[in-house]
Scaffold this motif. Structure first.
Motif, PDB file in Angstrom:
ATOM      1  N   UNK A 136     -10.119  67.822 -35.641  1.00  0.00           N
ATOM      2  CA  UNK A 136     -10.370  66.633 -36.456  1.00  0.00           C
ATOM      3  C   UNK A 136     -10.061  66.948 -37.914  1.00  0.00           C
ATOM      4  N   UNK A 137      -9.417  66.024 -38.610  1.00  0.00           N
ATOM      5  CA  UNK A 137      -9.048  66.233 -40.016  1.00  0.00           C
ATOM      6  C   UNK A 137     -10.287  66.525 -40.859  1.00  0.00           C
ATOM      7  N   UNK A 138     -10.123  67.400 -41.870  1.00  0.00           N
ATOM      8  CA  UNK A 138     -11.290  67.832 -42.648  1.00  0.00           C
ATOM      9  C   UNK A 138     -11.482  67.073 -43.962  1.00  0.00           C
ATOM     10  N   UNK A 139     -10.557  66.176 -44.315  1.00  0.00           N
ATOM     11  CA  UNK A 139     -10.704  65.370 -45.539  1.00  0.00           C
ATOM     12  C   UNK A 139      -9.796  64.160 -45.417  1.00  0.00           C
ATOM     13  N   UNK A 140     -10.000  63.198 -46.294  1.00  0.00           N
ATOM     14  CA  UNK A 140      -9.149  61.998 -46.283  1.00  0.00           C
ATOM     15  C   UNK A 140      -7.699  62.394 -46.551  1.00  0.00           C
ATOM     16  N   UNK A 141      -7.491  63.346 -47.462  1.00  0.00           N
ATOM     17  CA  UNK A 141      -6.136  63.780 -47.785  1.00  0.00           C
ATOM     18  C   UNK A 141      -5.477  64.467 -46.590  1.00  0.00           C
ATOM     19  N   UNK A 142      -6.237  65.357 -45.925  1.00  0.00           N
ATOM     20  CA  UNK A 142      -5.695  66.017 -44.712  1.00  0.00           C
ATOM     21  C   UNK A 142      -5.371  64.982 -43.648  1.00  0.00           C
ATOM     22  N   UNK A 143      -6.243  63.989 -43.511  1.00  0.00           N
ATOM     23  CA  UNK A 143      -6.028  62.967 -42.482  1.00  0.00           C
ATOM     24  C   UNK A 143      -4.719  62.238 -42.740  1.00  0.00           C
ATOM     25  N   UNK A 144      -4.474  61.869 -43.982  1.00  0.00           N
ATOM     26  CA  UNK A 144      -3.233  61.154 -44.309  1.00  0.00           C
ATOM     27  C   UNK A 144      -2.019  62.022 -44.028  1.00  0.00           C
ATOM     28  N   UNK A 145      -2.109  63.278 -44.387  1.00  0.00           N
ATOM     29  CA  UNK A 145      -1.002  64.208 -44.156  1.00  0.00           C
ATOM     30  C   UNK A 145      -0.755  64.382 -42.659  1.00  0.00           C
ATOM     31  N   UNK A 146      -1.832  64.577 -41.902  1.00  0.00           N
ATOM     32  CA  UNK A 146      -1.696  64.847 -40.466  1.00  0.00           C
ATOM     33  C   UNK A 146      -1.227  63.608 -39.701  1.00  0.00           C
ATOM     34  N   UNK A 147      -1.723  62.442 -40.057  1.00  0.00           N
ATOM     35  CA  UNK A 147      -1.274  61.216 -39.389  1.00  0.00           C
ATOM     36  C   UNK A 147       0.229  61.030 -39.607  1.00  0.00           C
ATOM     37  N   UNK A 148       0.679  61.269 -40.842  1.00  0.00           N
ATOM     38  CA  UNK A 148       2.112  61.115 -41.144  1.00  0.00           C
ATOM     39  C   UNK A 148       2.953  62.150 -40.405  1.00  0.00           C
TER      40      UNK A 148
END
Ligand code: DAT
Ligand code: MG
Length: 151
Positions: free
Chosen positions: A118-130
């Motif tokens: 699971x992504x560890x921050x909002x920024x990581x989430x955006x990077x990983x989704x992309x």
């Protein structure tokens, strides 16, 4: 805030152990909204990119071999504070420290077989989704239970 998104991935051990449905169930029944889902056998390049922050650490080669050993199920979930709340649902990185009731706490024993990402921050989430999804693979839909989940 309700539109926050996170990247969740059932790792190859979770797929092999038939835990995909269990993981989806926990996010669904919590109230989060599934907006993207696919199964794939990730390439080495994709995994190096995904785990770039761990490049050079002693466990990095084993981590790549493990996540690259079979299919994973990649997802994007949406909802209020979904990044932080997902990390709580997932549990601590080391299953020996993950609380019972969390996914890792209930289904895993070793850090190298900890079932889920699971992504560890909002920024990581955006990077990983992309990284894992093309924009058109993320689906907007109108959630009929919204008013029963949010006040
Ligand atoms: P998390 O997956 O909880 O975000 P992380 O980003 O620190 O944890 O590490 C990514 C993955 O790498 C983790 O799920 C399992 C593996 N890993 C982390 N630390 C490890 C260690 N000390 N030994 C073996 N594998 C490790
Ligand atoms: Mg991490």
């Amino acid at each position: 805030v309700r539109r926050q998104r996170t990247f969740i991935m059932v790792k190859p051990d979770g797929v092999q152990r038939r835990l995909v449905g269990e993981v989806i169930k926990r996010f669904e029944t919590k109230g989060f909204k599934l907006v993207a889902l696919k199964q794939l056998h990730a390439s080495d390049q994709l995994l190096r990119n995904h785990y770039a922050e761990h490049d050079g650490k002693p466990f990095f080669p084993k981590l790549l071999a493990y996540i690259g050993s079979g299919p994973v199920v990649a997802m994007v979930w949406e909802g209020a504070n979904v990044v932080d709340v997902s990390r709580k649902l997932v549990g601590a990185t080391r299953p020996s420290e993950s609380a019972p009731g969390t996914i890792r706490g209930d289904f895993a024993i070793e850090v190298g077989r900890n079932i889920i990402h699971g992504s560890d921050s909002v920024e990581s989430a955006q990077r990983e989704i992309a990284l894992w999804f093309r924009p058109e693979e993320v689906v907007e839909w109108n959630d009929h239970s919204n008013e029963w989940i949010y006040e």
